[in-house]
Design an enzyme around this catalytic site. Structure first.
Site, short mmCIF file in Angstrom:
data_model
loop_
_atom_site.label_atom_id
_atom_site.label_comp_id
_atom_site.label_asym_id
_atom_site.label_seq_id
_atom_site.Cartn_x
_atom_site.Cartn_y
_atom_site.Cartn_z
N CYS A 74 -4.80 2.47 -3.87
CA CYS A 74 -3.28 3.04 -3.25
C CYS A 74 -2.35 1.85 -3.29
CB CYS A 74 -3.83 3.35 -1.58
SG CYS A 74 -4.82 4.64 -1.31
N HIS B 86 0.94 -1.06 -0.03
CA HIS B 86 0.10 0.14 0.05
C HIS B 86 0.86 1.36 -0.08
CE1 HIS B 86 -2.85 3.12 1.82
NE2 HIS B 86 -3.80 2.14 1.31
N GLN C 12 -4.41 -5.09 7.16
CA GLN C 12 -5.44 -6.05 6.78
C GLN C 12 -5.27 -7.39 7.36
OE1 GLN C 12 -7.48 -5.23 4.47
NE2 GLN C 12 -7.00 -3.14 4.08
N LYS D 113 -10.48 0.08 10.45
CA LYS D 113 -10.72 -1.17 9.76
C LYS D 113 -11.08 -2.24 10.57
CE LYS D 113 -7.11 0.21 6.22
NZ LYS D 113 -7.80 1.03 5.25
N ASP E 295 3.21 -4.04 8.02
CA ASP E 295 1.94 -3.12 7.88
C ASP E 295 0.69 -4.23 7.98
OD1 ASP E 295 -0.56 -2.17 6.72
OD2 ASP E 295 0.01 -1.61 4.89
#
Lengths: 152, 448
Positions: free
Chosen positions: B404, B149, B233, B256, B230
Site C-alpha cells: 500500500c 501509505h 507503525q 497492529k 500516521d
C-alpha cells in the site's frame, strides 16, 4: 515441499525464456492490465486477420507465474482462431477458479496445464490470469471495433 | 553463513512472550513452525486481549452511552476506561481521543473535516466556531510525503478533488529518508503560505524510516498549517508522547498493536476537534435534534456516531496493559521502551543477516538508526511474490508487493518488495529462518 507442484518445470522455463515477449506493430487492440494487490503490470496487443489470431505481443513485469502465463498464452493461442483461443481461455479460467478440484484437459490446454497447481494457492490465481484476462479484453475490443454497425 | 554475530542485547524474553499468543503454537504448510513476520500488516493477539473481549461479551455486554440499566452502565464505564488507558499511553487526555474503526477511518475523519467544512461554508450553513481553518479554497495546498501509505495519501487526493486544493509532497532520498533539504521536493520548497495541512507518517510501513515529525511540524505550524501524523507503525512499537511530537492529529490502528480488528484511534488537540464539523452522523453524536436541523455533541462523542465497538475498545485497552507489562530480558526497560529496544536489536540482527546474502538489497535505511523494524528487500532475479511463496512453503510469513505504498516503490524503480516486520513475539531464531528461506528461494529460482 509442495513448491514443485506450483512451480512446474514448464513454468520456470517459460519464465526464464519467455516466448513472443515484446510489443509489436501493427495491432488491432492494446490493453494494459494491472494486479492492484501486487503491482504487476502487463500490456497486451492482439493482431487479427479475419478470425485468425496472427499475433499476441506483450510486455510487462511481474512474478514468474504471471510472466510465464503470458508466454504460454502466446504459444497456445497464436495461429489459432479467435473462437479456439477463447475456448482455451474459458478452460484455463475454469481450471484456475476450481481451487484444485477441476481436472485439467491437456488436449485443450497444452502447456497451460502446468498451471494446475496454482489453483490451490488462491493468492496466486490472479497472477496466472493476468495475461488471459488482458488478451480476452483486447480481442473483444478488436472484434467490436471491426464489426460494422448494424442499423435496424 | 558462519559469520560471528555480535551478542544481541535488549531483547524481551521471547519464549515467554510467545507463549501468551495461542496462534503461535500452530503449524503451517506441512508441519512447519509458524514464523510470523507480518505484524506490520496485523499483529497476533495475546490471550489477555482475547479474554478481555470475551469477558465483556459474557459479563457486561450492552450498548454504550445508551440506557440506564446496570449492564449499560458497566459497558459504558469499561468503554470509557479503555479510552482513558489509551489516552494515558499517549500522554493525552481522554476527551482528545476518538475511537474509529481503524486508522484509515481516523485519517478520513480529518480529511472529511476539510471537505465537509468547505462544502458547508459554500452554502453558508452552520459550522462550529473556529472551523475556518478547515475551509479550503482553490489553490490551497495539502502536503504529504512520497513514503505515505495509501491511507495517508488517497484521502488527501480526494480532498483536493473536492475542494480545488493542490497536493504537494516532500520527496524521499536514496537512503529512504525524507529529503528535507531537496531544492524541489524539500521542506522549504514545498511548504508555503498556502499550505493548510501537512500529513506524514511517523514511521514508514515499508522501510521502517522514522521521520523527524517535530521538525516538519514546527515548519508546518510556522506557516499556519495543521499537522496530521500516521502513527500506525510507531505507537505499537515505541513510546509516543503527543505533547512532545508537535502533531495536531495522530492516527493509529488497534489491530497492529496486539488489539482486535475494528478499532482505531484518532487523537486530536481538543480545541481543534471542537472546531470540526461531524464526519459520520446519526445516533449518539447529537446535542439536540429537530426536523429543521440539529446540533452536535462536543468531541469525542461528536465523531462517534452509532453504537460503538465496545468490545474492541476494551480489547485494545487490554493490549495496552499487556504492552506496558513487558520487560526487557535483562530488566533494562519496561513497556513500549522495552518493545522499542527489542525491535531495535532484532532490526540490527536482520539487517546484518540480509547483508550477508549476495543478491539481496534492503530498500530503506541500512544503518540501524532512526528506523523501526520494517525491513523490505529485493532479491535480484526473483520477484517478491516468488520469494514470498518459497518463504511461505517453509512457514515464514511475510508481506510481498507494494505494501500500500505504490508511489514509494515507483520512487525506487521497483514493482514489489518482500517485507519482514518484527514484534514482541519474534526472536533471532525467526530471522535465522527468514535468512535461510531467502537463500532457499535463490536456489529454487536458480539465481544462487
Amino acid at each position: 515441499m509442495e513448491l514443485q507442484s506450483l512451480y512446474q518445470e514448464i513454468i520456470l522455463d517459460h519464465y526464464k525464456h519467455p516466448q513472443g515477449r515484446g510489443l509489436r506493430d501493427p495491432f488491432a487492440a492494446e490493453v494494459h492490465h494491472v494486479n492492484p494487490t501486487c503491482g504487476d503490470e502487463l500490456t497486451v496487443r492482439v493482431t487479427l486477420e479475419g478470425d485468425v489470431v496472427m499475433d499476441i505481443s506483450y510486455d510487462g513485469q511481474g512474478c514468474s507465474i504471471s510472466q510465464a502465463s503470458a508466454s504460454v498464452l502466446h504459444e497456445q493461442l497464436v495461429g489459432g482462431t479467435i473462437a479456439a483461443g477463447l475456448s482455451i481461455t474459458d478452460a484455463f479460467l475454469a481450471l484456475m477458479q476450481g481451487r484444485g478440484t477441476v481436472e485439467p484437459d491437456e488436449e485443450i490446454l497444452g502447456d497451460a496445464v502446468a498451471f494446475a497447481g496454482v489453483a490451490k494457492y488462491p493468492a496466486r490465481v490472479k497472477c496466472a490470469l493476468l495475461a488471459w484476462m488482458a488478451w480476452k479484453d483486447a480481442v473483444s475490443q478488436a472484434v467490436e471495433r471491426h464489426t460494422p454497425e448494424v442499423t435496424p | 553463513m558462519t559469520a560471528v554475530h555480535a551478542p544481541v542485547t535488549g531483547l524481551l524474553d521471547v519464549e515467554r512472550v510467545a507463549a501468551d499468543f495461542p496462534i503461535l503454537s500452530r503449524t503451517v504448510r506441512g508441519g512447519n513452525r509458524l514464523v510470523y513476520l507480518d505484524s506490520g500488516a496485523t499483529s497476533q493477539k495475546p490471550s489477555a486481549v482475547l479474554d478481555a473481549e470475551r469477558g465483556f461479551y459474557t459479563q457486561h455486554n450492552a450498548a454504550v452511552h445508551r440506557g440506564a440499566h446496570l449492564l449499560a452502565e458497566e459497558a459504558t464505564d469499561a468503554y470509557e476506561a479503555a479510552r482513558e488507558k489509551i489516552a494515558a499511553l499517549l500522554g493525552a487526555t481522554a476527551r482528545e481521543l476518538v475511537f474509529t474503526k481503524n486508522a484509515t477511518e481516523a485519517i478520513n475523519l480529518v480529511a472529511y473535516s476539510f471537505s465537509n467544512a468547505t462544502a458547508k461554508a459554500q452554502f453558508g450553513r452552520p459550522l462550529p466556531a473556529g472551523a475556518e481553518r478547515f475551509v479550503l479554497r482553490p489553490g490551497d495546498e495539502i502536503v504529504v510525503t512520497e513514503m505515505e501509505h495509501h491511507a495517508n495519501l488517497l484521502p488527501w487526493q480526494e480532498v483536493c478533488d473536492k475542494t480545488g486544493a493542490v497536493l504537494r509532497w516532500i520527496g524521499v532520498d536514496d537512503s529512504g529518508r525524507l529529503d528535507l533539504d531537496h531544492p524541489a521536493h524539500g521542506l522549504k520548497a514545498v511548504l508555503g503560505e498556502r499550505t493548510r495541512v501537512v500529513a506524514l507518517t511517523h514511521q514508514s510501513n515499508v522501510m521502517g524510516t522514522i521521520t523527524p515529525v517535530r521538525v516538519v511540524a514546527d515548519a508546518a505550524h510556522a506557516v499556519g498549517a495543521l499537522v496530521v501524523v500516521d502513527a500506525c507503525q510507531s505507537v505499537p512499537h515505541m513510546p509516543v508522547d503527543v505533547s512532545l511530537l508537535g502533531a495536531d492529529f495522530l492516527a493509529f490502528s488497534g489491530h497492529k498493536m496486539l488489539g482486535p480488528s475494528g478499532i482505531g484511534v484518532l487523537w486530536g488537540r481538543y480545541e481543534i476537534l471542537e472546531s470540526m464539523p461531524p464526519f459520520l452522523s446519526g445516533g449518539s453524536m447529537i446535542e439536540t435534534v429537530r426536523m429543521e436541523g440539529s446540533t452536535f455533541a462536543p468531541p469525542p462523542q461528536r465523531f462517534e456516531a452509532g453504537v460503538p465497538m465496545a468490545a474492541q475498545a476494551i480489547g485494545l485497552g487490554a493490549a495496552v496493559d499487556y504492552l506496558q507489562s513487558l520487560e526487557s530480558g535483562d530488566g533494562s526497560a519496561r513497556g513500549l521502551a522495552a518493545v522499542a529496544a527489542h525491535e531495535h536489536a532484532l532490526t540490527g540482527y536482520a539487517l546484518e543477516a540480509l547483508s550477508e546474502i549476495p543478491g539481496v538489497r534492503v530498500v530503506g535505511p541500512t544503518d540501524n538508526r532512526e528506523r523501526g523494524s520494517a525491513v523490505s528487500f529485493v532479491v535480484e532475479g526473483v520477484h517478491a511474490h516468488d520469494v514470498g511463496q518459497v518463504l511461505d512453503d517453509r512457514g515464514v510469513e511475510v508481506r510481498v508487493g507494494h505494501h500500500c505504498a505504490w508511489p514509494l516503490h515507483r520512487r525506487f524503480g521497483i514493482a514489489a518488495t518482500t517485507r519482514a516486520t518484527f514484534y514482541v513475539y519474534n526472536g533471532t531464531r525467526d530471522i535465522d529462518d527468514l535468512a535461510s528461506a531467502v537463500r532457499a528461494a535463490q536456489v529454487f529460482f536458480r539465481v544462487a
